[in-house]
Motif scaffolding. Sequence first.
Motif, mmCIF file in Angstrom:
data_model
loop_
_atom_site.group_PDB
_atom_site.id
_atom_site.type_symbol
_atom_site.label_atom_id
_atom_site.label_comp_id
_atom_site.label_asym_id
_atom_site.label_seq_id
_atom_site.Cartn_x
_atom_site.Cartn_y
_atom_site.Cartn_z
ATOM 1 N N THR A 275 47.698 56.263 35.796
ATOM 2 C CA THR A 275 47.363 55.025 35.077
ATOM 3 C C THR A 275 48.336 53.921 35.464
ATOM 4 O OG1 THR A 275 46.450 56.251 33.200
ATOM 5 C CG2 THR A 275 47.062 53.944 32.830
ATOM 6 N N ILE A 276 47.783 52.783 35.866
ATOM 7 C CA ILE A 276 48.583 51.605 36.215
ATOM 8 C C ILE A 276 48.514 50.628 35.051
ATOM 9 C CG2 ILE A 276 48.930 49.740 37.869
ATOM 10 C CD1 ILE A 276 47.287 51.370 39.886
ATOM 11 N N ARG A 277 49.614 50.455 34.347
ATOM 12 C CA ARG A 277 49.666 49.478 33.256
ATOM 13 C C ARG A 277 49.980 48.112 33.843
ATOM 14 N NH1 ARG A 277 52.248 51.187 27.604
ATOM 15 N NH2 ARG A 277 50.333 50.167 26.892
ATOM 16 N N THR A 278 49.147 47.141 33.504
ATOM 17 C CA THR A 278 49.251 45.822 34.109
ATOM 18 C C THR A 278 49.311 44.758 33.026
ATOM 19 O OG1 THR A 278 47.890 46.625 35.934
ATOM 20 C CG2 THR A 278 48.224 44.255 35.783
ATOM 21 N N GLY A 279 50.345 43.940 33.066
ATOM 22 C CA GLY A 279 50.463 42.856 32.103
ATOM 23 C C GLY A 279 49.536 41.706 32.452
ATOM 24 N N GLU A 280 49.060 41.017 31.430
ATOM 25 C CA GLU A 280 48.157 39.875 31.629
ATOM 26 C C GLU A 280 48.958 38.624 31.985
ATOM 27 O OE1 GLU A 280 45.023 39.943 31.774
ATOM 28 O OE2 GLU A 280 44.214 41.565 30.564
ATOM 29 N N PHE A 281 49.602 38.695 33.147
ATOM 30 C CA PHE A 281 50.403 37.566 33.607
ATOM 31 C C PHE A 281 49.610 36.627 34.512
ATOM 32 C CE2 PHE A 281 53.488 40.956 32.732
ATOM 33 C CZ PHE A 281 54.398 40.286 31.928
ATOM 34 N N GLY A 282 48.399 37.035 34.904
ATOM 35 C CA GLY A 282 47.586 36.215 35.791
ATOM 36 C C GLY A 282 46.704 37.089 36.657
ATOM 37 N N ASP A 283 45.689 36.460 37.266
ATOM 38 C CA ASP A 283 44.722 37.212 38.069
ATOM 39 C C ASP A 283 45.381 37.932 39.236
ATOM 40 O OD1 ASP A 283 42.739 36.319 36.403
ATOM 41 O OD2 ASP A 283 42.057 34.719 37.727
ATOM 42 N N GLU A 284 46.427 37.338 39.810
ATOM 43 C CA GLU A 284 47.036 37.963 40.982
ATOM 44 C C GLU A 284 47.677 39.309 40.638
ATOM 45 O OE1 GLU A 284 50.076 34.738 39.677
ATOM 46 O OE2 GLU A 284 47.918 35.110 39.582
ATOM 47 N N TYR A 285 48.112 39.472 39.370
ATOM 48 C CA TYR A 285 48.685 40.750 38.953
ATOM 49 C C TYR A 285 47.583 41.808 38.850
ATOM 50 C CZ TYR A 285 52.905 38.117 37.856
ATOM 51 O OH TYR A 285 54.023 37.328 37.945
ATOM 52 N N ILE A 286 46.437 41.413 38.312
ATOM 53 C CA ILE A 286 45.315 42.351 38.191
ATOM 54 C C ILE A 286 44.827 42.753 39.568
ATOM 55 C CG2 ILE A 286 43.026 42.707 37.208
ATOM 56 C CD1 ILE A 286 45.333 42.284 35.155
ATOM 57 N N GLU A 287 44.694 41.796 40.477
ATOM 58 C CA GLU A 287 44.231 42.105 41.831
ATOM 59 C C GLU A 287 45.228 42.992 42.562
ATOM 60 O OE1 GLU A 287 41.270 41.549 43.118
ATOM 61 O OE2 GLU A 287 40.772 40.768 41.127
ATOM 62 N N THR A 288 46.515 42.793 42.309
ATOM 63 C CA THR A 288 47.528 43.659 42.920
ATOM 64 C C THR A 288 47.383 45.087 42.425
ATOM 65 O OG1 THR A 288 49.081 41.812 43.145
ATOM 66 C CG2 THR A 288 50.012 44.029 43.186
ATOM 67 N N ALA A 289 47.152 45.253 41.118
ATOM 68 C CA ALA A 289 46.952 46.593 40.560
ATOM 69 C C ALA A 289 45.714 47.257 41.158
ATOM 70 C CB ALA A 289 46.833 46.508 39.042
ATOM 71 N N ARG A 290 44.649 46.502 41.326
ATOM 72 C CA ARG A 290 43.431 47.063 41.913
ATOM 73 C C ARG A 290 43.667 47.516 43.347
ATOM 74 N NH1 ARG A 290 39.523 42.305 39.483
ATOM 75 N NH2 ARG A 290 39.178 43.259 37.421
ATOM 76 N N SER A 291 44.376 46.700 44.111
ATOM 77 C CA SER A 291 44.669 47.065 45.488
ATOM 78 C C SER A 291 45.536 48.314 45.560
ATOM 79 C CB SER A 291 45.373 45.891 46.191
ATOM 80 O OG SER A 291 45.768 46.239 47.488
ATOM 81 N N LEU A 292 46.532 48.399 44.662
ATOM 82 C CA LEU A 292 47.368 49.596 44.610
ATOM 83 C C LEU A 292 46.535 50.813 44.246
ATOM 84 C CD1 LEU A 292 50.146 50.944 44.716
ATOM 85 C CD2 LEU A 292 50.527 50.190 42.358
ATOM 86 N N GLY A 293 45.567 50.638 43.338
ATOM 87 C CA GLY A 293 44.679 51.733 42.963
ATOM 88 C C GLY A 293 43.868 52.249 44.146
ATOM 89 N N VAL A 294 43.430 51.356 45.007
ATOM 90 C CA VAL A 294 42.684 51.757 46.209
ATOM 91 C C VAL A 294 43.565 52.631 47.099
ATOM 92 C CG1 VAL A 294 41.606 50.926 48.331
ATOM 93 C CG2 VAL A 294 41.128 49.782 46.159
#
Length: 433
Positions: A275-294
């Motif tokens: 599980t990757i916990r991601t703070g709502e600091f901005g879209d770029e953080y969410i996209e980074t988490a998604r890329s790491l998930g891939v």
Amino acid sequence: MDSDGTLTVKLRSGVSWHASELMNDRTLDSSDVVFSIDRLRDPKIPNSHLANTIADATALSSDTVRIDLTIPDAEIFDKLADARFAIVRHEAVSVDGDLLQGPTIGTGPWMLESFDRGRSRLNANPDYFIPELPLLDGLDIAVIEDPQVRVTALRTRKLDMIQPSVDDMTEALGRFDTLRWSRSHDASAGIEVAFNTTRGVLASHELRTAIIKSWDPNALIDSLHQGQAFLSAGLPINDPSWLLPSSEIDAYFNDRAGLLELLDEFSPPRGTILTIRTGEFGDEYIETARSLGVAIRSLGLLATIERVSTRVFGEDVWSFGDYEIYVGAPPPQSSATSMLFAVHHSQAPWNTTGYTSEVLNTLIERQAVELDPIIRRELMLEVQREIMRGAHIFRPASKVSHWLWWSHLQNVAPNTHRADSFWLTRLWMGDLP
């Protein structure tokens, strides 16, 4: 430096406190410095960490102060020169017992005329101890949170200089040939990724290394940040020559050959859910988490993303280490040594990754007391290498800050390291284009 643990400071003569109706005019003396150091050593005072190695300050005469350290401190001159290491007038503090509501009386090049949440007005100090400075009569500083409003204010010439986004800056430069720009690199800010080495399969150094070798953060830097970010170990270092070179740090990531060699000896635990916990600091953080998930899924594991508020991220992740992997903003930092002892040392109070390394501990302790900058630079480079070898915490997108201004504003050379604002004193206005 009388010794590795004692400094004798001679004060500049003729430094006057700002003229004030509340208090009689007088010059700065050693009692002000001693008072300010003693005040800053109180842990309840913001930025008290800047005085955390000072054992005592003594006024030897009206213009001489001796500072005794608890241990040799390689950053002591940086700390003393930090803008947050404020020398304050004790009579001003005694008005209300603190300075939260003022009065704001200093010795610097600017005098505060007015302050509110959105705008401040500073006037030039006519009695500043460097007679030719500041070059401007005053500054109006606006805090505009909406980036579009900020750019509009620049375009309509309500502002002379702003900090824009990359997209806004690019568009403005394409429309106005009398705009100028600059950028600075800040390894201490940006997007941070951490692996909790105390959680299940993430205790495996081989797995953490495999994930990193499977991932290409530079592709995200190009797509999410328009190339305006960089990989780093995340230490707040101002001198670029002290940062691990990009060619060296890039080699830890997106390494297909190294990954295949690693997988010859190591089999990832396929089917394991991370599980990757991601703070709502901005879209770029969410996209980074998604890329790491891939990248994680490419190794046969499963990855889920849990989005949490910035408050929850601060409380659960930063403070209590409740995560397997996180993607978020780094906590506030003041200096490289403070961060290393707070986050990276095995005994660090906020070492939430749980990573331990006696080699890293020794490097951290050695650089903290090394007063030779040449030797300390090599130690800091090796500290960064050891952090990256540990494959537990890093910045896949360290921040690049941009400034944009009209060409009639001269001598623009922004430097905000350690809250420095002295560069503002050298600004001057030429003819409007």
